[in-house]
Design a protein around this motif. Sequence first.
Motif, PDB file in Angstrom:
ATOM      1  N   ARG A 154      11.077  -2.895   4.554  1.00 34.78           N
ATOM      2  CA  ARG A 154      11.299  -1.542   4.024  1.00 34.78           C
ATOM      3  C   ARG A 154      12.400  -0.907   4.852  1.00 34.78           C
ATOM      4  O   ARG A 154      12.532  -1.200   6.050  1.00 34.78           O
TER       5      ARG A 154
ATOM      6  N   PRO B 273       1.008  -4.316  -7.959  1.00 36.59           N
ATOM      7  CA  PRO B 273       0.462  -2.979  -7.678  1.00 36.59           C
ATOM      8  C   PRO B 273       0.302  -2.736  -6.188  1.00 36.59           C
ATOM      9  O   PRO B 273       0.284  -1.589  -5.745  1.00 36.59           O
ATOM     10  N   PHE B 274       0.170  -3.819  -5.407  1.00 35.17           N
ATOM     11  CA  PHE B 274      -0.007  -3.669  -3.959  1.00 35.17           C
ATOM     12  C   PHE B 274       1.262  -4.059  -3.199  1.00 35.17           C
ATOM     13  O   PHE B 274       1.202  -4.426  -2.029  1.00 35.17           O
ATOM     14  N   GLY B 275       2.398  -3.959  -3.858  1.00 32.45           N
ATOM     15  CA  GLY B 275       3.635  -4.354  -3.195  1.00 32.45           C
ATOM     16  C   GLY B 275       3.695  -5.868  -3.076  1.00 32.45           C
ATOM     17  O   GLY B 275       2.990  -6.599  -3.776  1.00 32.45           O
ATOM     18  N   PHE B 276       4.503  -6.356  -2.118  1.00 37.46           N
ATOM     19  CA  PHE B 276       4.743  -7.801  -2.066  1.00 37.46           C
ATOM     20  C   PHE B 276       5.310  -8.182  -0.700  1.00 37.46           C
ATOM     21  O   PHE B 276       5.827  -7.346   0.046  1.00 37.46           O
TER      22      PHE B 276
ATOM     23  N   TRP C 253      -4.186  -5.901  12.404  1.00 37.29           N
ATOM     24  CA  TRP C 253      -4.949  -5.322  11.291  1.00 37.29           C
ATOM     25  C   TRP C 253      -5.771  -6.406  10.581  1.00 37.29           C
ATOM     26  O   TRP C 253      -6.931  -6.201  10.282  1.00 37.29           O
TER      27      TRP C 253
ATOM     28  N   ARG D 256      13.186  -1.558  -0.479  1.00 42.30           N
ATOM     29  CA  ARG D 256      13.517  -2.637   0.451  1.00 42.30           C
ATOM     30  C   ARG D 256      14.991  -2.558   0.822  1.00 42.30           C
ATOM     31  O   ARG D 256      15.806  -2.017   0.076  1.00 42.30           O
TER      32      ARG D 256
ATOM     33  N   VAL E  92      -1.994   5.592   4.263  1.00 44.10           N
ATOM     34  CA  VAL E  92      -1.834   4.572   3.224  1.00 44.10           C
ATOM     35  C   VAL E  92      -2.858   4.702   2.094  1.00 44.10           C
ATOM     36  O   VAL E  92      -2.672   4.117   1.034  1.00 44.10           O
ATOM     37  N   VAL E  93      -3.924   5.455   2.309  1.00 45.48           N
ATOM     38  CA  VAL E  93      -4.868   5.619   1.192  1.00 45.48           C
ATOM     39  C   VAL E  93      -4.644   6.930   0.441  1.00 45.48           C
ATOM     40  O   VAL E  93      -5.254   7.167  -0.586  1.00 45.48           O
TER      41      VAL E  93
ATOM     42  N   ARG F  53       0.575  -6.252  12.008  1.00 49.35           N
ATOM     43  CA  ARG F  53      -0.138  -6.623  10.778  1.00 49.35           C
ATOM     44  C   ARG F  53      -1.223  -7.662  11.098  1.00 49.35           C
ATOM     45  O   ARG F  53      -2.304  -7.642  10.525  1.00 49.35           O
TER      46      ARG F  53
ATOM     47  N   THR G 225       8.350   1.075  -4.500  1.00 52.32           N
ATOM     48  CA  THR G 225       8.525   0.779  -3.083  1.00 52.32           C
ATOM     49  C   THR G 225      10.011   0.446  -2.876  1.00 52.32           C
ATOM     50  O   THR G 225      10.749   0.260  -3.840  1.00 52.32           O
TER      51      THR G 225
ATOM     52  N   ARG H  66       5.761  -6.825   3.611  1.00 54.16           N
ATOM     53  CA  ARG H  66       5.180  -5.495   3.814  1.00 54.16           C
ATOM     54  C   ARG H  66       4.159  -5.142   2.736  1.00 54.16           C
ATOM     55  O   ARG H  66       3.978  -3.978   2.386  1.00 54.16           O
TER      56      ARG H  66
ATOM     57  N   ASN I  29      -3.819   7.022  -3.587  1.00 49.53           N
ATOM     58  CA  ASN I  29      -4.225   5.928  -4.463  1.00 49.53           C
ATOM     59  C   ASN I  29      -5.644   6.103  -5.002  1.00 49.53           C
ATOM     60  O   ASN I  29      -6.165   5.217  -5.663  1.00 49.53           O
TER      61      ASN I  29
ATOM     62  N   CYS J 235       0.547  -4.555   0.780  1.00 51.70           N
ATOM     63  CA  CYS J 235      -0.606  -3.724   1.142  1.00 51.70           C
ATOM     64  C   CYS J 235      -1.649  -4.544   1.910  1.00 51.70           C
ATOM     65  O   CYS J 235      -2.027  -5.624   1.469  1.00 51.70           O
TER      66      CYS J 235
ATOM     67  N   TYR K  97      -9.834  -4.871   0.048  1.00 49.14           N
ATOM     68  CA  TYR K  97     -10.754  -3.729   0.166  1.00 49.14           C
ATOM     69  C   TYR K  97     -10.680  -2.886  -1.099  1.00 49.14           C
ATOM     70  O   TYR K  97     -11.695  -2.494  -1.670  1.00 49.14           O
TER      71      TYR K  97
ATOM     72  N   GLY L 259      -4.655  -3.403   2.433  1.00 49.92           N
ATOM     73  CA  GLY L 259      -5.980  -2.995   1.970  1.00 49.92           C
ATOM     74  C   GLY L 259      -6.295  -3.528   0.587  1.00 49.92           C
ATOM     75  O   GLY L 259      -7.243  -3.085  -0.058  1.00 49.92           O
TER      76      GLY L 259
HETATM   77  C1  HEM Z   1      -5.725   1.199  -5.248  1.00 48.56           C
HETATM   78  C2  HEM Z   1      -5.487   1.232  -3.962  1.00 48.56           C
HETATM   79  C3  HEM Z   1      -4.219   0.870  -3.284  1.00 48.56           C
HETATM   80  C4  HEM Z   1      -2.983   0.612  -3.810  1.00 48.56           C
HETATM   81  C5  HEM Z   1      -2.555   0.625  -5.273  1.00 48.56           C
HETATM   82  C6  HEM Z   1      -2.100   0.332  -2.690  1.00 48.56           C
HETATM   83  C7  HEM Z   1      -0.755   0.036  -2.807  1.00 48.56           C
HETATM   84  C8  HEM Z   1       0.095  -0.137  -1.739  1.00 48.56           C
HETATM   85  C9  HEM Z   1       1.528  -0.319  -1.858  1.00 48.56           C
HETATM   86  C10 HEM Z   1       2.302  -0.352  -3.174  1.00 48.56           C
HETATM   87  C11 HEM Z   1       2.023  -0.461  -0.612  1.00 48.56           C
HETATM   88  C12 HEM Z   1       3.484  -0.665  -0.236  1.00 48.56           C
HETATM   89  C13 HEM Z   1       3.718  -2.148  -0.229  1.00 48.56           C
HETATM   90  C14 HEM Z   1       5.154  -2.555  -0.202  1.00 48.56           C
HETATM   91  O1  HEM Z   1       6.019  -1.774   0.237  1.00 48.56           O
HETATM   92  O2  HEM Z   1       5.430  -3.691  -0.619  1.00 48.56           O
HETATM   93  C15 HEM Z   1       0.913  -0.369   0.316  1.00 48.56           C
HETATM   94  C16 HEM Z   1       1.036  -0.475   1.685  1.00 48.56           C
HETATM   95  C17 HEM Z   1      -0.034  -0.473   2.538  1.00 48.56           C
HETATM   96  N1  HEM Z   1      -1.368  -0.341   2.190  1.00 48.56           N
HETATM   97 FE1  HEM Z   1      -2.108  -0.078   0.331  1.00 48.56          FE
HETATM   98  N2  HEM Z   1      -2.807   0.391  -1.530  1.00 48.56           N
HETATM   99  C18 HEM Z   1      -4.096   0.723  -1.835  1.00 48.56           C
HETATM  100  C19 HEM Z   1      -5.141   0.904  -0.960  1.00 48.56           C
HETATM  101  C20 HEM Z   1      -5.055   0.647   0.384  1.00 48.56           C
HETATM  102  C21 HEM Z   1      -6.178   0.726   1.299  1.00 48.56           C
HETATM  103  C22 HEM Z   1      -7.587   1.130   0.899  1.00 48.56           C
HETATM  104  C23 HEM Z   1      -5.711   0.379   2.533  1.00 48.56           C
HETATM  105  C24 HEM Z   1      -6.435   0.270   3.848  1.00 48.56           C
HETATM  106  C25 HEM Z   1      -7.708   0.141   3.976  1.00 48.56           C
HETATM  107  C26 HEM Z   1      -4.299   0.093   2.404  1.00 48.56           C
HETATM  108  C27 HEM Z   1      -3.473  -0.294   3.424  1.00 48.56           C
HETATM  109  C28 HEM Z   1      -2.108  -0.415   3.336  1.00 48.56           C
HETATM  110  C29 HEM Z   1      -1.226  -0.610   4.478  1.00 48.56           C
HETATM  111  C30 HEM Z   1      -1.644  -0.713   5.936  1.00 48.56           C
HETATM  112  C31 HEM Z   1       0.076  -0.645   3.982  1.00 48.56           C
HETATM  113  C32 HEM Z   1       1.365  -0.792   4.797  1.00 48.56           C
HETATM  114  C33 HEM Z   1       1.647  -2.229   5.103  1.00 48.56           C
HETATM  115  C34 HEM Z   1       2.896  -2.385   5.973  1.00 48.56           C
HETATM  116  O3  HEM Z   1       3.647  -1.411   6.135  1.00 48.56           O
HETATM  117  O4  HEM Z   1       3.118  -3.490   6.505  1.00 48.56           O
HETATM  118  N3  HEM Z   1      -3.932   0.263   1.085  1.00 48.56           N
HETATM  119  N4  HEM Z   1      -0.257  -0.182  -0.400  1.00 48.56           N
END
Ligand code: HEM
Length: 482
Positions: free
Chosen positions: A102, A417-420, A134, A358, A289-290, A131, A356, A423, A293, A425, A430, A427
């Motif tokens: 990022r 939906p959780f990125g790729f 974590w 990059r 990060v939560v 990471r 997101t 970096r 969402n 997600c 969870y 979580g």
């Molecule tokens: C429906 C729920 C969630 C969605 C849709 C979601 C989605 C995302 C997305 C799109 C990113 C950015 C990824 C990227 O830039 O490629 C992200 C980053 C992150 N998410 Fe989630 N997230 C969710 C829930 C959570 C939860 C519950 C946690 C922790 C318990 C979490 C922890 C993180 C962390 C730590 C990052 C940053 C990772 C990094 O910077 O290396 N996320 N999430």
Amino acid sequence: MLELLTFISNSIFVALLTIVIHKVYVFLKWRKSADSIPGPPASLLTGNILDIGRAGGLAPYLQYLHKTYGPVVKYWSTPNELHVTINEPNILEQLDIMTTERPFNFIEFLRGFFGDKGLIYLYDEPAKARRLTWHKTFAKRPYEKIIPRFIEIINKRGTDWLSKRNGEKSAKINVQAEARSLWNKLNEYNVFGDASTSDNLSVKFEETIELLLQIRFSFAPVLPYTEIWRKRKELLDYVRHEVQRLIKEQLDRRGEFLANGNDFLSLLLNDEELTEESFFDEVLTLLFVVTDNFMGVANLLHQLAEHKDVQERVRKEVQNVWGDKFPTTVDDLSCLTYTRAVVKEVLRFCGTSNITLRKLQREYFIQNKYHIPKDALIMVPLSIIHRNPNHWNEPDKFNPDRFLEESRERSRMAFVPFGFGARSCLGQRYAMNTLTLIAGLMVKRFDIESITRYDDVVWKESIFSIHASDGIWLNFIPRMVE
Ligand code: HEM
């Protein structure tokens, strides 16, 4: 005195001139190398930032760009920041997108609020190492350890809804508001456990981010002692003070609670690689990060209500697997194949996170057509990719079955939906487990009916996603006498 004033005004002039020259230099340099990429005209002073405002926000602007200019489009977020938005998964894969970072300034506006020791502000090797910490932390606390408490919290919420019935058969609930507080409650338990609580932390946290975003996009400096300055200070002080208090309470209980504490903070506190300063930033990171969402929960309940056949299939599956009991293991959640397909389809169809970003490590020539310069910022419009007709049959149709049938042919960048990559997600598991748990518990207990029709919702852009302007109202009818 006069000399001092002259010195100050000269310095300001030189500083401004330097900024302008730098912006023009970078703009001209990049404009040349980005010539091959189509995009809208941009102002030398403000880039396309005003266009984004006029379009109603970044999400609608990106939608407009792709509709008008194709799969690879450039725009200038500020005059010297070239953004290239790409909604074609195959092109993204050609940019080695999985290994990219990022950009440094993605959430620069939150620096100071977060400090800079947390994962969000780490890059490359230090980010990889953090990471891993974590991952280790999550691994030490398997999800099943929190299932019983999560069931209690979710069921209590259902009971609270029913208490608002006023003698009616069903409870009319704004699930957008309720999902926010339920999601926050679950996440607070996840981070702090039962040992400490804070009534207002998540709400204030969200308010803080919203205000900091508003300041960022208004371009006006925040002058001392103005209303907005006071508000910012009050919110920042509150959040930082609360997080510090909760950490201190946990530290004071060290030994007493840590041995069997299932919460994330206890586990982090046990990690000898982290300094005390890092706990603070990691806890803020987890809260950050939560944020926003929670819409995953609201959208999930909304789609179940809109598609009664889907709701019935989920109910049947839950009945087959759980019977009259509640789930106790992760297996009880992961074997709900259809319910998980519904959760995935909600994440695709409703776009919980919009974008997101990059940064490229080198220049790329794509399809002999586009020259994407090194250091260009690649905007990845997640929710637009999720409706790309080259990768999804009938993308505008809500159809969970697609996740049971199509998965083998799909590009890995088509569903993100959780990125790729580096970096993504942390979580993800969870979140998938928690959404599955909520869906299962809710359909077991309620027939859910839609009041707010999905097609009638007016969406407004929020922090990183979109919210329904007037909330999402649903009817919850208990399936047994309660
Ligand atoms: C429906 C729920 C969630 C969605 C849709 C979601 C989605 C995302 C997305 C799109 C990113 C950015 C990824 C990227 O830039 O490629 C992200 C980053 C992150 N998410 Fe989630 N997230 C969710 C829930 C959570 C939860 C519950 C946690 C922790 C318990 C979490 C922890 C993180 C962390 C730590 C990052 C940053 C990772 C990094 O910077 O290396 N996320 N999430």
